[in-house]
Design an enzyme around this catalytic site. Structure first.
Site, PDB file in Angstrom:
ATOM      1  N   CYS A  43      46.891  36.123  41.409  1.00 37.06           N
ATOM      2  CA  CYS A  43      46.329  35.189  42.384  1.00 37.06           C
ATOM      3  C   CYS A  43      44.917  34.754  41.988  1.00 37.06           C
ATOM      4  O   CYS A  43      44.163  35.526  41.397  1.00 37.06           O
ATOM      5  CB  CYS A  43      46.232  35.859  43.751  1.00 37.06           C
ATOM      6  SG  CYS A  43      47.719  35.760  44.709  1.00 37.06           S
ATOM      7  N   LYS A  86      55.812  44.229  50.008  1.00 33.56           N
ATOM      8  CA  LYS A  86      55.571  43.900  48.597  1.00 33.56           C
ATOM      9  C   LYS A  86      54.638  44.923  47.950  1.00 33.56           C
ATOM     10  O   LYS A  86      54.921  45.460  46.892  1.00 33.56           O
ATOM     11  CB  LYS A  86      54.929  42.507  48.499  1.00 33.56           C
ATOM     12  CG  LYS A  86      54.334  42.192  47.150  1.00 33.56           C
ATOM     13  CD  LYS A  86      53.832  40.769  47.065  1.00 33.56           C
ATOM     14  CE  LYS A  86      52.363  40.591  47.359  1.00 33.56           C
ATOM     15  NZ  LYS A  86      51.438  41.118  46.353  1.00 33.56           N
ATOM     16  N   ASN A  87      53.522  45.173  48.623  1.00 27.75           N
ATOM     17  CA  ASN A  87      52.512  46.021  47.994  1.00 27.75           C
ATOM     18  C   ASN A  87      52.910  47.491  47.949  1.00 27.75           C
ATOM     19  O   ASN A  87      52.306  48.279  47.218  1.00 27.75           O
ATOM     20  CB  ASN A  87      51.162  45.853  48.698  1.00 27.75           C
ATOM     21  CG  ASN A  87      50.551  44.491  48.417  1.00 27.75           C
ATOM     22  OD1 ASN A  87      51.058  43.731  47.595  1.00 27.75           O
ATOM     23  ND2 ASN A  87      49.464  44.164  49.114  1.00 27.75           N
ATOM     24  N   ARG A 121      55.889  34.398  46.528  1.00 27.05           N
ATOM     25  CA  ARG A 121      55.556  35.638  45.824  1.00 27.05           C
ATOM     26  C   ARG A 121      55.583  36.825  46.768  1.00 27.05           C
ATOM     27  O   ARG A 121      55.772  37.964  46.340  1.00 27.05           O
ATOM     28  CB  ARG A 121      54.166  35.531  45.197  1.00 27.05           C
ATOM     29  CG  ARG A 121      54.112  34.548  44.060  1.00 27.05           C
ATOM     30  CD  ARG A 121      52.765  34.550  43.439  1.00 27.05           C
ATOM     31  NE  ARG A 121      52.448  35.906  42.965  1.00 27.05           N
ATOM     32  CZ  ARG A 121      51.475  36.190  42.131  1.00 27.05           C
ATOM     33  NH1 ARG A 121      50.710  35.230  41.678  1.00 27.05           N
ATOM     34  NH2 ARG A 121      51.247  37.423  41.758  1.00 27.05           N
ATOM     35  N   ASP A 127      43.954  40.569  53.205  1.00 28.75           N
ATOM     36  CA  ASP A 127      45.180  39.763  53.109  1.00 28.75           C
ATOM     37  C   ASP A 127      45.480  39.005  54.408  1.00 28.75           C
ATOM     38  O   ASP A 127      46.279  38.077  54.405  1.00 28.75           O
ATOM     39  CB  ASP A 127      46.378  40.641  52.749  1.00 28.75           C
ATOM     40  CG  ASP A 127      46.354  41.052  51.285  1.00 28.75           C
ATOM     41  OD1 ASP A 127      45.489  40.561  50.545  1.00 28.75           O
ATOM     42  OD2 ASP A 127      47.201  41.871  50.886  1.00 28.75           O
ATOM     43  N   ARG A 181      38.617  39.692  39.975  1.00 31.36           N
ATOM     44  CA  ARG A 181      39.623  40.741  39.857  1.00 31.36           C
ATOM     45  C   ARG A 181      39.571  41.494  38.523  1.00 31.36           C
ATOM     46  O   ARG A 181      40.510  41.464  37.722  1.00 31.36           O
ATOM     47  CB  ARG A 181      41.026  40.192  40.114  1.00 31.36           C
ATOM     48  CG  ARG A 181      41.114  39.428  41.409  1.00 31.36           C
ATOM     49  CD  ARG A 181      42.518  39.252  41.882  1.00 31.36           C
ATOM     50  NE  ARG A 181      42.969  40.391  42.653  1.00 31.36           N
ATOM     51  CZ  ARG A 181      44.064  40.394  43.398  1.00 31.36           C
ATOM     52  NH1 ARG A 181      44.819  39.344  43.455  1.00 31.36           N
ATOM     53  NH2 ARG A 181      44.413  41.450  44.085  1.00 31.36           N
TER      54      ARG A 181
HETATM   55  C1  UD1 Z   1      45.738  45.237  46.439  1.00 35.45           C
HETATM   56  C2  UD1 Z   1      46.822  44.367  47.028  1.00 35.45           C
HETATM   57  C3  UD1 Z   1      46.250  43.060  47.534  1.00 35.45           C
HETATM   58  C4  UD1 Z   1      45.077  43.307  48.460  1.00 35.45           C
HETATM   59  C5  UD1 Z   1      44.067  44.255  47.831  1.00 35.45           C
HETATM   60  C6  UD1 Z   1      42.952  44.656  48.773  1.00 35.45           C
HETATM   61  C7  UD1 Z   1      48.775  44.984  45.718  1.00 35.45           C
HETATM   62  C8  UD1 Z   1      49.816  44.567  44.738  1.00 35.45           C
HETATM   63  N1  UD1 Z   1      47.821  44.104  46.007  1.00 35.45           N
HETATM   64  O1  UD1 Z   1      45.226  44.547  45.313  1.00 35.45           O
HETATM   65  O2  UD1 Z   1      47.279  42.363  48.217  1.00 35.45           O
HETATM   66  O3  UD1 Z   1      44.447  42.095  48.745  1.00 35.45           O
HETATM   67  O4  UD1 Z   1      44.718  45.452  47.404  1.00 35.45           O
HETATM   68  O5  UD1 Z   1      43.482  45.256  49.912  1.00 35.45           O
HETATM   69  O6  UD1 Z   1      48.837  46.055  46.277  1.00 35.45           O
HETATM   70  N2  UD1 Z   1      38.044  45.891  41.583  1.00 35.45           N
HETATM   71  C9  UD1 Z   1      37.153  46.128  40.570  1.00 35.45           C
HETATM   72  N3  UD1 Z   1      37.613  46.764  39.453  1.00 35.45           N
HETATM   73  C10 UD1 Z   1      38.904  47.173  39.311  1.00 35.45           C
HETATM   74  C11 UD1 Z   1      39.809  46.934  40.364  1.00 35.45           C
HETATM   75  C12 UD1 Z   1      39.332  46.299  41.503  1.00 35.45           C
HETATM   76  O7  UD1 Z   1      35.977  45.779  40.658  1.00 35.45           O
HETATM   77  O8  UD1 Z   1      39.256  47.745  38.274  1.00 35.45           O
HETATM   78  C13 UD1 Z   1      37.577  45.189  42.798  1.00 35.45           C
HETATM   79  C14 UD1 Z   1      38.353  43.900  43.047  1.00 35.45           C
HETATM   80  O9  UD1 Z   1      37.822  42.824  42.300  1.00 35.45           O
HETATM   81  C15 UD1 Z   1      38.155  43.720  44.526  1.00 35.45           C
HETATM   82  C16 UD1 Z   1      38.133  45.161  45.060  1.00 35.45           C
HETATM   83  O10 UD1 Z   1      37.856  45.983  43.937  1.00 35.45           O
HETATM   84  O11 UD1 Z   1      36.915  43.119  44.786  1.00 35.45           O
HETATM   85  C17 UD1 Z   1      39.416  45.613  45.709  1.00 35.45           C
HETATM   86  O12 UD1 Z   1      40.481  45.404  44.836  1.00 35.45           O
HETATM   87  P1  UD1 Z   1      41.768  46.376  44.796  1.00 35.45           P
HETATM   88  O13 UD1 Z   1      41.710  47.277  45.964  1.00 35.45           O
HETATM   89  O14 UD1 Z   1      41.878  46.952  43.450  1.00 35.45           O
HETATM   90  O15 UD1 Z   1      42.935  45.339  45.017  1.00 35.45           O
HETATM   91  P2  UD1 Z   1      44.308  45.297  44.256  1.00 35.45           P
HETATM   92  O16 UD1 Z   1      44.825  46.665  44.039  1.00 35.45           O
HETATM   93  O17 UD1 Z   1      44.193  44.379  43.105  1.00 35.45           O
END
Ligand code: UD1
Length: 422
Positions: free
Chosen positions: A120, A26-27, A401, A309, A125
């Protein structure tokens, strides 16, 4: 969805046995779908998982003007006329990862707008890092009444050092930079395998990217990209979930196409619990019969650390082994929704802030439990596999999902999971 349709029934206590194939990731697939917008023609993702999040992204592409179709497991996306540049809240509210479309829309159209993303329920986030990298690339971004509006006739190469590692923000930067003018350097990037898969796909389209898989990625902007075509890799989180299924039922199973080298941190924890595995002609033979040891401290971290995850699936397994285990969730601030539900099945798990302390070895029994998010929902299915009696899982749509056919896969291995009560 009708509440009854959103349930599954799991009769616990069945040993698992046999062999399964792992679905596409998925990711990996979602950002590749966003990347397909960068070519004005037909791109294809082979072995794309048919899951709710992929369908949602497909609908978004259609809404932007793309024509999409499936040939068996292959998803074709004709983005020649995908010239709309606005993604309504209706979609972005459903799936937070749709925020990565903003970079692709900007790169393609010089502008893009998005309803503020949802997804989620696992913590705040925020998307500040996504906006940071796009702004550095030259986008002017405004937010009004829950709508993000980004504009820039052509993004410009730049240097960005992320204050924190984020998978999505790294992908956002890459999608914005591949068609930008000049060179972009992204520093303190996330190193998750899905970033490399996105870069491989983009390179197949003619992008010039170096350093993916490290924390410093260089992108040399090109004028245009050609059609993309790639096999979506096996889903490392689904593979880990099925290894946990073998562990929690103390069974032996075979994964026919395990992800290669992407599960190291997880397998280390599985080994600590007493789990065994062996590679054999590309397959992974998993033996969970000897899983019996607690884990003193398991901390989630960015890749190559232990994946957040797989935190809830492993928590379910730890709740079945005698002794005290401790989990520290460092990536998301609210990712223990499954704990309370596992307690309903008989587990002893106490959550305080970032930590969950598990006093394992209690017998699980069937209960009515609710999934509040994707991986937590999968953890509840795992708990149910080893529970005495029948468990009713509500909120199954969260699990759909990300898992293409978890019920069917588990039943193939000998479990008794049903969509309807008989
Ligand atoms: C992706 C994965 C998700 C996984 C996560 C961490 C997808 C579609 N989803 O989510 O399954 O759990 O990586 O391995 O690929 N953060 C900020 N600011 C931002 C963005 C992120 O502070 O602009 C924080 C988030 O709140 C979190 C951390 O950074 O605490 C990591 O998030 P991130 O690596 O961005 O996860 P996703 O890309 O959303």
């Amino acid at each position: 969805m009708n509440g009854l349709d959103d349930r599954i029934y799991i009769e616990g206590g069945h040993q698992l046995k046999g062999s399964i194939r792992i679905q596409g990731s998925k990711n990996a697939a979602l950002p590749m779908m966003a990347a397909s917008l960068l070519h004005r023609g037909v791109s294809v993702l082979k072995g794309c998982p048919r899951i709710a999040d992929v369908f949602c992204m497909e609908e978004i592409l259609q809404n932007l003007g793309a024509v999409t179709w499936w040939e068996n497991q292959d998803l074709y996306m004709d983005c020649e006329n995908a010239d709309k540049w606005s993604v309504p809240f209706l979609f972005t509210g459903k799936m937070r990862s749709s925020v990565i479309l903003l970079g692709a829309l900007l790169a393609r159209n010089g502008k893009g707008s998005l309803g503020y993303p949802g997804g989620c329920v696992i913590g705040k986030r925020p998307i500040d890092l996504h906006l940071l990298v796009l702004r550095k690339l030259g986008a002017v971004i405004t937010e009004e009444a829950g709508l993000l509006m980004a504009e820039c006739p052509r993004l410009q190469g730049t240097v960005v050092s992320f204050p924190k590692r984020s998978v999505g923000a790294t992908q956002q930067g890459i999608l914005g930079a591949v068609l930008a003018e000049g060179k972009t350097v992204l520093e303190n990037c996330a190193r998750e395998p899905e970033i490399q898969w996105l870069c491989r796909y983009l390179r197949s389209m003619g992008a010039k990217i170096e350093g993916d898989g490290t924390d410093r990625i260089c992108i040399y902007g090109v004028e245009r990209l050609k059609a993309g075509s790639m096999q979506v890799p096996p889903d490392r989180i689904v593979a880990g979930t099925y290894i946990c299924a073998a562990a929690i039922t103390r069974s032996q199973i075979t994964l026919e196409n395990p992800p290669e080298g992407e599960l190291e941190a997880f397998l280390e924890v599985y080994r600590k619990m007493g789990g065994q595995y062996k590679g054999n002609s590309g397959k992974l033979l998993v033996n969970g019969e000897h899983v019996q040891k607690p884990v003193e401290l398991l901390e989630t971290a960015v890749y190559p650390g232990f994946p957040t995850d797989l935190q809830s699936p492993v928590m379910a397994v730890l709740a079945t082994v005698k002794g005290r285990s401790c989990i520290r969730e460092n990536v998301f601030e609210d990712r223990y929704k499954a704990a309370q539900q596992l307690v309903k099945m008989g587990a002893d798990i106490r959550v305080q802030g970032k930590e969950a302390v598990i006093h394992g070895g209690k017998e699980f029994h069937g209960a009515i439990v609710t999934a509040w998010e994707l991986r937590g929902g999968a953890a509840l299915i795992l708990g149910a596999l080893c529970a005495k009696g029948v468990t009713v899982l509500e909120g199954y749509s969260y699990v759909q999902r990300g898992y293409e056919h978890i019920c069917q896969d588990l039943n193939t291995l000998g479990a008794a999971v049903k969509r309807m009560q008989e």
